[in-house]
Each structure stands twice: as structure tokens, then as C-alpha cells.
Design an enzyme around this catalytic site. Sequence first.
Site, mmCIF file in Angstrom:
data_model
loop_
_atom_site.group_PDB
_atom_site.id
_atom_site.type_symbol
_atom_site.label_atom_id
_atom_site.label_comp_id
_atom_site.label_asym_id
_atom_site.label_seq_id
_atom_site.Cartn_x
_atom_site.Cartn_y
_atom_site.Cartn_z
ATOM 1 N N GLU A 85 0.826 -1.326 0.096
ATOM 2 C CA GLU A 85 0.400 -0.049 0.113
ATOM 3 C C GLU A 85 0.876 1.223 0.149
ATOM 4 O O GLU A 85 1.922 1.357 0.733
ATOM 5 C CB GLU A 85 -0.777 0.122 1.195
ATOM 6 C CG GLU A 85 -1.901 1.193 1.490
ATOM 7 C CD GLU A 85 -2.688 1.181 2.304
ATOM 8 O OE1 GLU A 85 -3.886 1.764 2.483
ATOM 9 O OE2 GLU A 85 -2.500 0.575 3.339
ATOM 10 N N LYS B 184 -9.802 2.034 -2.642
ATOM 11 C CA LYS B 184 -10.204 1.571 -1.228
ATOM 12 C C LYS B 184 -11.545 1.975 -0.709
ATOM 13 O O LYS B 184 -12.151 3.155 -0.992
ATOM 14 C CB LYS B 184 -9.198 2.392 -0.312
ATOM 15 C CG LYS B 184 -9.118 1.692 0.934
ATOM 16 C CD LYS B 184 -8.056 2.635 1.863
ATOM 17 C CE LYS B 184 -7.692 1.946 3.224
ATOM 18 N NZ LYS B 184 -6.307 2.487 3.707
ATOM 19 N N CYS C 151 -5.969 -2.904 2.812
ATOM 20 C CA CYS C 151 -5.727 -2.420 4.111
ATOM 21 C C CYS C 151 -7.006 -2.535 4.841
ATOM 22 O O CYS C 151 -7.526 -3.687 5.347
ATOM 23 C CB CYS C 151 -5.081 -1.012 4.324
ATOM 24 S SG CYS C 151 -4.221 -0.945 5.855
#
Length: 283
Positions: free
Chosen positions: A48, A119, A160
Site C-alpha cells: 500500500e 479503497k 488495508c
Amino acid sequence: MSKTSNIMRLALLQLKGSKDKVANVQNAVSKIEAAVKEHKPRLITLPECFNAPYGTKYFREYSETIPDGYTSLQLSNLAKKHQVYIVGGTIPELGENDAIYNTCTVWSPTGDLVAKHRKMHLFDIDVKGGIRFKESETLSAGNDFTIIDVDGHKIGIGICYDIRFEEMARLYRNAGCEMIIYPAAFNMTTGPLHWELLQRSRANDNQLFVVTTSPARDTSAEYVAYGHSMVVNPWAKVQQSASEGEETLVADIDFSEVEQVRQQIPVFGQRRLDLYATEKKST
């Protein structure tokens, strides 16, 4: 697409970052070149925010358009040159209407952009005595699920904080995914507590492989990543794990394990869908 092989070699590149974007990207380039030469992987994953510091004050400054930005062009060229798939970690993306996204790009062996995952769940937390971070101060959230096909195997993409939302992983399982890849940068508060736990939970819940690629730990950085990039198999066993520093982690994935686990513990067919279900909503 038919499944050409049940075995796929992955290379996870745990990279140390800096405030120099070009240096960060060129470090990734050199590590990709080395991994291809030494290990001959089919798929390479990056961390990331691998081309920029991880911090809300940096996202806009380091943002690029996709697929014509500097980082995208480098990954496209490498994927084509070495005929590999590259899951390009994440970069800050300059999107439509000047919005900024935390975005994972996926490149095929022809150098084409085959997927772009923004995301979905922004990292907004405030842990007393630990860490406060508010991605929403700068970033916008993505709204689309992302599934890629690599040699007949479906792979879901998350980023994440997405890993904390089991419904997302369940929808990937419902769609036939055998693996979920999460580029991720857990920190020194949440990492020791939840990093391995969440990966094993998602793998166990959905009987698939979970792959995470973290930045290397840099204790001098403003945001200190936990490290420990990892591959967890469908039995929820840690198959491979990195340490804290820069490291190339190589794993041979045997997708036949997915079917074995699902046959031996057939929870998918035993769910009481007459009582409950996890379903994707139309937008």
C-alpha cells in the site's frame, strides 16, 4: 477462462519508502527485476502507498492520474517486459472532479490495466493512547468491488482497512474467488493485535487464500508500518511470512487446496440462506 494450472508462484515485495517518489518507484522497479530473474513468479504484489509517504498531508501532493501517470507507466512496462501480472500495491490517484483515491492498479502480462480498485473503507480511527488517522480528511472512498482473473483463478482485491469488513470478503467468496489480495500498511498499534488475526479470519471464513503486502518498517517515518507481509492458506494457516525490513517473499500457491477445504468442511452449502444472506446491493 479454463484453469491452466493449479500452481501459481507469487512474489510479495515488502518495500521501504521515502519522500522521493521517483526513488520509491525505481526501488520497486529494481526489486521486481530481481524477483523475476531469481524466482520467475507469475504474479507480483506491491505494498500500500509504495510510491509516497503514507499520510493525509501527502496524498494530494503525490497523486497521479491512472493509467498515464509516472508510476502506472513504469508498472505497465514491467508487466509487459517480463510477461507477469503485477498487483501494483496502491498509489494516491487523482480522479474525476479533483477527488483523491487510494487506488490499487492491476497490470496484465501484455502491459494492460486490467483492474483498478479504489479503497472502499477509509481508515478513520482514533485509538486512545495509540494512533489517530483520518483518511477521509483527504481521500474519497471507492464504490466498486474488484475481481481479476489470473489463469482461470478469480482473485478479489481489497486495500488495508477493507480487510476488517467480512461482508466484502464474503461477497468475493460468493463470486467464486479463491484468493483475496490486500495491499496494506497496518501500524504499530493495530499490527501486533490484528494483522495476522484478520488475515486468518478472512481465510477461515471464506476458505480461500489471503495475501497481504506491507511496506517495510521504518521507525524514522511519521507513519510506522508493521511489516510482516503474509500468505495465509484456506485452512487459515500462515504459509509464508516476512519480517519487518525490506524483503521479497515468495510463495507457491496450490489452488487445489481451496477445493479440498471447501469439500471437507462444506459450510458454503450449509448456510441458512432462508434466514440470512450477504448480498451485493445494486447502485
